[in-house]
Write a protein that holds these residues in place. Structure first.
Motif, PDB file in Angstrom:
ATOM      1  N   GLU A 275       0.819  -1.214   0.000  1.00 18.85           N
ATOM      2  CA  GLU A 275       0.000   0.000   0.000  1.00 18.85           C
ATOM      3  C   GLU A 275       0.849   1.258   0.000  1.00 18.85           C
ATOM      4  O   GLU A 275       0.434   2.295  -0.518  1.00 18.85           O
ATOM      5  CB  GLU A 275      -0.925  -0.008   1.217  1.00 18.85           C
ATOM      6  N   GLN A 276       2.061   1.155   0.561  1.00 15.25           N
ATOM      7  CA  GLN A 276       2.957   2.314   0.595  1.00 15.25           C
ATOM      8  C   GLN A 276       3.710   2.510  -0.713  1.00 15.25           C
ATOM      9  O   GLN A 276       4.484   3.461  -0.832  1.00 15.25           O
ATOM     10  CB  GLN A 276       3.949   2.159   1.747  1.00 15.25           C
ATOM     11  N   GLY A 277       3.492   1.619  -1.683  1.00 15.73           N
ATOM     12  CA  GLY A 277       4.094   1.811  -3.000  1.00 15.73           C
ATOM     13  C   GLY A 277       5.160   0.806  -3.377  1.00 15.73           C
ATOM     14  O   GLY A 277       5.680   0.859  -4.501  1.00 15.73           O
ATOM     15  N   ASP A 278       5.526  -0.118  -2.491  1.00 15.78           N
ATOM     16  CA  ASP A 278       6.531  -1.125  -2.832  1.00 15.78           C
ATOM     17  C   ASP A 278       5.983  -2.103  -3.858  1.00 15.78           C
ATOM     18  O   ASP A 278       4.808  -2.475  -3.817  1.00 15.78           O
ATOM     19  CB  ASP A 278       6.959  -1.907  -1.586  1.00 15.78           C
ATOM     20  N   ARG A 279       6.845  -2.535  -4.764  1.00 16.20           N
ATOM     21  CA  ARG A 279       6.472  -3.594  -5.675  1.00 16.20           C
ATOM     22  C   ARG A 279       6.597  -4.941  -4.976  1.00 16.20           C
ATOM     23  O   ARG A 279       7.035  -5.029  -3.835  1.00 16.20           O
ATOM     24  CB  ARG A 279       7.343  -3.538  -6.931  1.00 16.20           C
TER      25      ARG A 279
END
Length: 415
Positions: free
Chosen positions: A376-380
Motif C-alpha cells: 500500500e505504501q508503494g513497494d512492488r
C-alpha cells in the motif's frame, strides 16, 4: 624489557596465494618489508612448514604464531581447513577486492604468485580493520552447509535436465508434453519418467495398452485413480500429432531415453540430499528456533543455517540484513540520492530469503499484514518481500541470540 618497548614489538602479517599445486606464503612486517617467503603444498608437511615459519618470525617469548593473521582469497580447501584446525586466524579477502588493490600499487597490474602473497599480507597490514577473520562455525553447522549447498546445486541440475528433456520432446513428441502438462512437476514426475523410458517415441507410446500403462505408473508409486489416469494417458498418446520419419523418430527416441536417464539420476540425487540435509539440520541445537518461524520448514531452515552459521558473534542485526541482501543501499553524491536494493550479497541466502518470505504470507497474519502495508505504501512485489525478509531476519537474530522461539505478537505487534 619495559612496557613501552613491549608495545613497540614488530607485528607481522601473512598472505597465501593458493593454487592447486604450490601455495606461495609471504610475511611482511610493519615497515612493509617481506621478512619470509616459501612455497608449500597442501599437505601435512606444508602446514607444519607454514606454522614453523610463523612461529619463528621472532625469538621472543612474547611472540606467538597466533598473533599473525593469514590472508587468503578462498574459504575452501584442505589448506585453509588445516590451518583453522590449528587455531590460526584466517581472513578471507574477495578476489575482486584483491584485483582493485593490485591496481593501486601498479598501473600495469602485473601479477605473480609471490607478489600476490605479499599483496594479501599488505592488505591486512594497511586495512586489517576492514576485514574480519573467518567465523567460528561449529563442525555440525559446516556439515549442514555442505549438504544444503549440494542440495541446491542438485535442484538446479534437475531443472537443467528437465529443460533438456522438454526441449527434446518438443522436437518430435508433443503428446508427452501434453499428457502431464496440467499435473504438478509435469515431466519430472516419476510416472512420466517411467513411461518415457518405456516408450520413448510416439509410435511406441501409441502401442501401449491400458494395462501396461497402469502397471508402469503404479510401479513407481501412483496409488490413486490408477485406471482413470491410465485411460487418460492412453487417449493422449492416441491423439493425432505431426510425426518425424521413422528412422529419425527412432534415433530421437534413443536420445530422449538417455536424457530421461540423466533426469532420473538428478531426481534421485535431490531426494537423497534433501533427506540428508533435513536430518542433519534437525539434529542441530538451533533447529527448534528456526522451525518456530512461520514458513520455515526443515529445508529452508537448513539453507538459512548453512549461510548464517552458528557463531553468535558473527553478525549484528544490520550486518546480517546487509549480508542477506535485505537491507537497502543508499547512493548519495552532491544533490542526488538514490536508495536501491543491495545486489552484492550472499546469493544463496538472498535466494532462500525470497522463498521464506513468500511462504510466510499464508502462515502468519503478521507477515501478511506487513507485506500488504508495504504494498500500500508503494513497494512492488519483490521490494515488499525483501522488506518482510529483513524483518524476519531481525527477529531470527534476536531469537538466536537469546535462544528463544519466535513469537508473533513480539515480531509483529498489532497497530
Amino acid at each position: 624489557m619495559t612496557t613501552e618497548e613491549g608495545r613497540r614489538l614488530p607485528r607481522f602479517w601473512c598472505g597465501i596465494d593458493w593454487s592447486e599445486a604450490l601455495n606461495d606464503v609471504a610475511v611482511v612486517d610493519e615497515h612493509d618489508q617481506m621478512v619470509a617467503h616459501t612455497r608449500v603444498e597442501a599437505t601435512d608437511e606444508g602446514v607444519r612448514e607454514i606454522l614453523a615459519l610463523l612461529r619463528g618470525l621472532r625469538s621472543s617469548h612474547r611472540h606467538s604464531r597466533m598473533q599473525v593473521p593469514v590472508a587468503i582469497e578462498t574459504p575452501h580447501g584442505l589448506l585453509v581447513a588445516a590451518l583453522r584446525a590449528k587455531g590460526q586466524p584466517i581472513v578471507v579477502i574477495n578476489p575482486s577486492a584483491v584485483a582493485r588493490y593490485r591496481g593501486r600499487i601498479s598501473p600495469a597490474r602485473k601479477k605473480s604468485d609471490r607478489t600476490d602473497a605479499v599483496l594479501l599480507a599488505n592488505i591486512l597490514r594497511t586495512d586489517g580493520g576492514l576485514h574480519r577473520a573467518m567465523p567460528r562455525t561449529s563442525e555440525q553447522a559446516a556439515a549442514i552447509a555442505v549438504l544444503a549447498r549440494a542440495q541446491r546445486r542438485a535442484v538446479r541440475t534437475r531443472r537443467y535436465q528437465a529443460n533438456q528433456v522438454r526441449s527434446l520432446l518438443r522436437e518430435y513428441y508433443p503428446a508427452a508434453l501434453l499428457a502431464w502438462k496440467d499435473l504438478p512437476d509435469g515431466i519430472v514426475r516419476a510416472e512420466a519418467r517411467a513411461l518415457l523410458a518405456l516408450a520413448p517415441t510416439p509410435g511406441q507410446a501409441a502401442a501401449l495398452s491400458k494395462r501396461k500403462i497402469a502397471d508402469t505408473i503404479s510401479g513407481v508409486g501412483r496409488s490413486r485413480l490408477v485406471d482413470d489416469h491410465a485411460e487418460r494417458l492412453r487417449s493422449a498418446f492416441h491423439q493425432h500429432h505431426l510425426r518425424r520419419p521413422p528412422l529419425i523418430e527412432a534415433a530421437m527416441g534413443e536420445q530422449i531415453r538417455t536424457a530421461v536417464g540423466l533426469l532420473d539420476q538428478a531426481c534421485t540425487a535431490v531426494e537423497q540430499l534433501t533427506e540428508a540435509t533435513t536430518d542433519a539440520f534437525q539434529a542441530h541445537p538451533q533447529a527448534r528456533v528456526y522451525a518456530s518461524f512461520p514458513g520455515c520448514g526443515p529445508l529452508i531452515g537448513a539453507r538459512l543455517l548453512a549461510e548464517i552459521g552458528d557463531d553468535p558473534d558473527r553478525f549484528t542485526v544490520r550486518g546480517l540484513r546487509a549480508y542477506a541482501g535485505a537491507a537497502p543501499l543508499t547512493w548519495e553524491s552532491s544533490s542526488s540520492r538514490v536508495v536501491t536494493h543491495r545486489r552484492i550479497a550472499n546469493s544463496n541466502l538472498k535466494a532462500v530469503g525470497h522463498i521464506w518470505a513468500f511462504t510466510s504470507l499464508t502462515r502468519s497474519p503478521g507477515c501478511r499484514a506487513h507485506y500488504d502495508r508495504r504494498r500500500e505504501q508503494g513497494d512492488r512485489y519483490a521490494a515488499a518481500l525483501r522488506n518482510l525478509y529483513g524483518r524476519l531476519l531481525s527477529s531470527l537474530h534476536f531469537c538466536l541470540k537469546n535462544a528463544t522461539r519466535y513469537r508473533e505478537e513480539a515480531a509483529f505487534p498489532q497497530r
